[in-house]
Design an enzyme around this catalytic site. Structure first.
Site, PDB file in Angstrom:
ATOM      1  CB  ILE A 136      -2.345   0.238  -0.596  1.00 35.39           C
ATOM      2  CG1 ILE A 136      -3.430  -0.824  -0.734  1.00 35.39           C
ATOM      3  CG2 ILE A 136      -2.279   1.087  -1.841  1.00 35.39           C
ATOM      4  CD1 ILE A 136      -4.813  -0.239  -1.011  1.00 35.39           C
ATOM      5  CG  ASP A 137       1.021   1.023   4.108  1.00 39.76           C
ATOM      6  OD1 ASP A 137       1.917   0.351   3.564  1.00 39.76           O
ATOM      7  OD2 ASP A 137       1.123   2.236   4.369  1.00 39.76           O
ATOM      8  CE  LYS A 138      -4.057  -5.806   9.618  1.00 35.63           C
ATOM      9  NZ  LYS A 138      -3.589  -6.298  10.941  1.00 35.63           N
TER      10      LYS A 138
END
Length: 303
Positions: A136-138
């Protein structure tokens, strides 16, 4: 070192070798292309390039090299572990943490923390992404499953490919969605105008399907739940922008003018379900939205 052998069938004829191999065991395309470049893949005992198109009867051999020794530094970073056994770890990743080392982020990542906490992680993704099955994105918070051995890794990747995992996200978007439920079925690929971004496009794209349910409506925003059928890069962010309801706080796909005080997109991986790779038990986990998103909801309810 493992050796795999396949014979190309009539149905597989004319498929690119790198694409075909990714369909066999759930390896990433970049990993397959690296093996091809290193000469680990042969067809009829001859090395080939990634764009080679197979023919019926071709004999494919893949010799998977031993994983390189891990060189990424283990770091004593606290982890919110929701579940752990000898095969799998489920972690509630905080907003702001990068999942694995990459240019510009070689430390303070989830992988650095996992390596300190757990000495055994699957080596399928090599030295940079040990144990990482999906990302999942930062600035997206929430649940991730991590494999502690190769057997578990292969099982979890197979479940993702078969679309049998359960992945529910909660998000706050701009605009008031006029219907309770919807499905966005639109392919995603690299944005031709910005190679660092993704977009709905028919060119070099992959199938992408997102289902959404409205949880709460406000004056100018909507709180939604999104269920991933596929898992493309930035999928929810791209799809919600595509239908005219970009995520609040999204620096890449949202409006340039900031209307709500939050750093990064208001997106949280709230529910994760899968079949345990060893026991066959159906597992499901839930993590509450982070304080930053709760604060945004309180603000929108007060308007």
């Amino acid at each position: 070192m493992e050796v795999y052998n396949w014979t190309v069938t009539a149905e597989q004829e004319a498929e690119r070798i790198d694409k075909l191999l990714t369909s066999f065991e759930g390896w990433s395309r970049s990993q397959v292309q690296q093996w091809i470049k290193e000469g680990a893949v042969t067809i009829n005992e001859q090395a080939v390039k990634s764009n080679y198109k197979v023919a019926e009867g071709d004999q494919i051999t893949l010799t998977v090299p031993e994983p390189e020794p891990l060189e990424i530094k283990a770091e004593n970073i606290p982890l919110d572990i929701v579940f752990e056994d000898e095969d799998v770890i489920v972690v509630n990743k905080p907003r702001g943490m990068v999942v694995h080392p990459a240019p510009g982020h070689y430390s303070h990542t989830l992988v650095n923390a996992l390596m300190y906490h757990c000495k055994d992680l699957s080596g399928i993704n090599g030295v940079i992404r040990p144990g990482i099955v999906h990302r999942i994105d930062k600035d997206t918070s929430g649940l991730l499953m991590v494999a502690k051995n190769d057997r578990a890794h292969e099982s979890l990747v197979s479940q993702l490919k078969a679309k049998t995992t359960k992945r529910l996200y909660k998000a706050i978007v701009h605009g008031v969605i006029p219907h309770q439920h919807g499905t966005i079925d639109a392919p995603i690929g690299r944005d031709k105008k910005d190679r660092q971004s993704m977009a709905v496009t028919d060119e070099n794209s992959r199938e992408a399907v997102t289902h959404f349910t409205v949880l709460e409506c406000f004056a100018n925003h909507t709180y939604v739940q999104c269920e991933l059928e596929t898992g493309r890069t930035h999928q929810i962010r791209v799809h919600m922008k595509y239908i005219g309801f970009p995520l609040v706080g999204d620096p890449k796909y949202g409006p340039k003018k900031k209307t709500v005080d939050i750093e990064g997109q208001a997106l949280h991986a709230a529910v994760l379900g899968f079949v345990h790779p060893r026991t066959g038990e159906e597992l499901e986990f839930e993590a509450p939205i982070p304080a930053e998103m709760e604060e945004v909801l309180r603000y929108l309810r007060s308007m």
